[in-house]
Design an enzyme around this catalytic site. Sequence first.
Site, PDB file in Angstrom:
ATOM      1  N   ALA A  16       0.791  -1.261  -0.199  1.00 53.57           N
ATOM      2  CA  ALA A  16      -0.029   0.181  -0.197  1.00 53.57           C
ATOM      3  C   ALA A  16       0.966   1.274   0.003  1.00 53.57           C
ATOM      4  O   ALA A  16       0.648   2.278  -0.872  1.00 53.57           O
ATOM      5  CB  ALA A  16      -0.910   0.192   1.362  1.00 53.57           C
ATOM      6  N   TYR A  18      -1.302 -14.013   1.373  1.00 50.91           N
ATOM      7  CA  TYR A  18      -0.010 -13.647   1.769  1.00 50.91           C
ATOM      8  C   TYR A  18       0.874 -14.474   2.167  1.00 50.91           C
ATOM      9  O   TYR A  18       0.699 -15.433   2.819  1.00 50.91           O
ATOM     10  CB  TYR A  18      -0.570 -12.437   2.964  1.00 50.91           C
ATOM     11  CG  TYR A  18      -1.416 -11.391   2.620  1.00 50.91           C
ATOM     12  CD1 TYR A  18      -1.117 -10.434   1.546  1.00 50.91           C
ATOM     13  CD2 TYR A  18      -2.292 -11.174   3.697  1.00 50.91           C
ATOM     14  CE1 TYR A  18      -1.834  -9.484   1.482  1.00 50.91           C
ATOM     15  CE2 TYR A  18      -3.094  -9.892   3.520  1.00 50.91           C
ATOM     16  CZ  TYR A  18      -3.075  -9.254   2.415  1.00 50.91           C
ATOM     17  OH  TYR A  18      -3.783  -8.107   2.353  1.00 50.91           O
ATOM     18  N   ASN A  74      -6.601   1.369   6.241  1.00 50.58           N
ATOM     19  CA  ASN A  74      -6.266   0.285   5.321  1.00 50.58           C
ATOM     20  C   ASN A  74      -6.266  -0.956   6.179  1.00 50.58           C
ATOM     21  O   ASN A  74      -5.294  -1.914   6.365  1.00 50.58           O
ATOM     22  CB  ASN A  74      -4.544   0.459   5.032  1.00 50.58           C
ATOM     23  CG  ASN A  74      -4.611   0.715   3.545  1.00 50.58           C
ATOM     24  OD1 ASN A  74      -5.484   0.427   2.752  1.00 50.58           O
ATOM     25  ND2 ASN A  74      -3.449   1.288   3.528  1.00 50.58           N
ATOM     26  N   LEU A  90     -16.149   6.594  -0.322  1.00 51.71           N
ATOM     27  CA  LEU A  90     -17.655   6.000  -0.906  1.00 51.71           C
ATOM     28  C   LEU A  90     -17.583   5.083  -1.944  1.00 51.71           C
ATOM     29  O   LEU A  90     -18.510   4.886  -2.521  1.00 51.71           O
ATOM     30  CB  LEU A  90     -18.716   6.999  -0.934  1.00 51.71           C
ATOM     31  CG  LEU A  90     -18.666   7.809   0.409  1.00 51.71           C
ATOM     32  CD1 LEU A  90     -19.678   9.109   0.075  1.00 51.71           C
ATOM     33  CD2 LEU A  90     -19.105   6.943   1.577  1.00 51.71           C
ATOM     34  N   GLY A  91     -16.305   4.917  -2.469  1.00 52.12           N
ATOM     35  CA  GLY A  91     -16.273   3.741  -3.814  1.00 52.12           C
ATOM     36  C   GLY A  91     -16.915   4.779  -4.994  1.00 52.12           C
ATOM     37  O   GLY A  91     -16.363   6.104  -5.006  1.00 52.12           O
ATOM     38  N   GLY A 121      -5.783  -1.339  -4.947  1.00 57.67           N
ATOM     39  CA  GLY A 121      -4.681  -0.308  -5.067  1.00 57.67           C
ATOM     40  C   GLY A 121      -5.985   0.885  -5.267  1.00 57.67           C
ATOM     41  O   GLY A 121      -5.339   2.048  -5.572  1.00 57.67           O
ATOM     42  N   ASP A 151      -5.424   3.336  -2.470  1.00 60.97           N
ATOM     43  CA  ASP A 151      -4.073   3.998  -2.408  1.00 60.97           C
ATOM     44  C   ASP A 151      -4.132   4.985  -3.394  1.00 60.97           C
ATOM     45  O   ASP A 151      -3.378   6.113  -3.140  1.00 60.97           O
ATOM     46  CB  ASP A 151      -2.878   3.101  -2.667  1.00 60.97           C
ATOM     47  CG  ASP A 151      -2.961   2.019  -1.455  1.00 60.97           C
ATOM     48  OD1 ASP A 151      -3.499   2.006  -0.482  1.00 60.97           O
ATOM     49  OD2 ASP A 151      -2.473   0.762  -1.938  1.00 60.97           O
TER      50      ASP A 151
HETATM   51  O1  KDG Z   1      -3.967  -1.377  -0.951  1.00 62.67           O
HETATM   52  C1  KDG Z   1      -3.214  -2.092  -1.834  1.00 62.67           C
HETATM   53  C2  KDG Z   1      -2.519  -3.002  -1.017  1.00 62.67           C
HETATM   54  O2  KDG Z   1      -3.674  -3.919  -0.389  1.00 62.67           O
HETATM   55  C3  KDG Z   1      -1.469  -4.225  -1.793  1.00 62.67           C
HETATM   56  O3  KDG Z   1      -0.809  -3.500  -2.885  1.00 62.67           O
HETATM   57  C4  KDG Z   1      -0.903  -5.229  -1.111  1.00 62.67           C
HETATM   58  O4  KDG Z   1      -0.090  -3.843   0.974  1.00 62.67           O
HETATM   59  C5  KDG Z   1      -0.942  -4.898   0.451  1.00 62.67           C
HETATM   60  C6  KDG Z   1      -1.624  -5.451   1.489  1.00 62.67           C
HETATM   61  O5  KDG Z   1      -1.318  -5.550   2.462  1.00 62.67           O
HETATM   62  O6  KDG Z   1      -2.764  -6.076   0.995  1.00 62.67           O
END
Ligand code: KDG
Length: 324
Positions: free
Chosen positions: A36, A105, A167, A230-231, A260, A263
């Site tokens: 992010a 992940y 986030n 709000l998308g 993304g 971000d």
């Molecule tokens: O906001 C985008 C991110 O979700 C992505 O690039 C990967 O950092 C990341 C995550 O933790 O999901």
Amino acid sequence: MAEFITLGEPLVVLASKEKDVELERVETFQKFVAGAELNVTLGLSRLEHETMYISTVGNDPFGRFIIEETKKSGINTSYLKVDSKFLTGFYLKQNVSTGDPKVAYFRKNSAAANMCDEDINSIDLTRIKLGHLSGIFPALSPSALKVFKTFNKRLNDAHILTVFDPNLRPALWDSKKEMIDVINDLSKMSQIVLPGINEGEILMGSRNPEKIANFYLDQSEMTTSVVVKLGADGAYLKTKGENGQFIKGFKVSNVVDTVGAGDGFAVGLESSLLEGWPIEDAVRRACAVGAMAIQSAGDNDGYPTREALIKFINENSSRGNFAC
Ligand code: KDG
């Protein structure tokens, strides 16, 4: 030297080429840089801002790929280090025809998760105007949380404008309660807070944008503006002592990947603030970059150059020409 700084975990994302196939069955992946905070840095540097990115990668092919791509983008990498004891994180992302993709992940105990306060103490903040903070890095490990707080404090002590994006990544936290408590606590240390509407509901229990904004404005002396994302509907902006307002989003028909977008929103907002724009216009540019972000497969490759941004806003704006 740079005007923008952030601290984060860079990742490599392997995005599946086949659509709607479970990740375990995918045969072909495309490789991109992600993470992010790195996404935000790349977006700002594409808009010709001077940026600095702080992190640590492993001494491995993914780490070398991240360093190469980051340098290529003109980002100041003076504090992007290599630690041979740990690996660089990566993740798999599913290509889906609708909704948000499934992700997996591979980042536990990564090089970034093992950073320590010494990595922050020596950083030169001269000329930095804006610090971007995200709730992902402090979720990585107890030491990452400590590093995050040290970094945040240094920015606050130097009177640098800070923007915090919660986030939320539940998979990185031990419990939902811990995630909510820590994120709400960290939000108090920034002037601008950027929760998404779904995040607001998790973090403070309401889907009402005004209530979400008031929650963050009331809980901290330091927070002066809240922007609720709000998308496709745009955003709700509230500044302390002023009435809140809705800012219209940009609808796009070709949605390739939603990862993304948040971000990208930060890129639009922070680039405008660095250029001295009023926050209301900054939110409008934020909506534009967020909309452009979802039209490509990587997490940050949809972020525009300045020329592409002007073209997109002018072609999609009901308000006529819009300076960028
Ligand atoms: O906001 C985008 C991110 O979700 C992505 O690039 C990967 O950092 C990341 C995550 O933790 O999901």
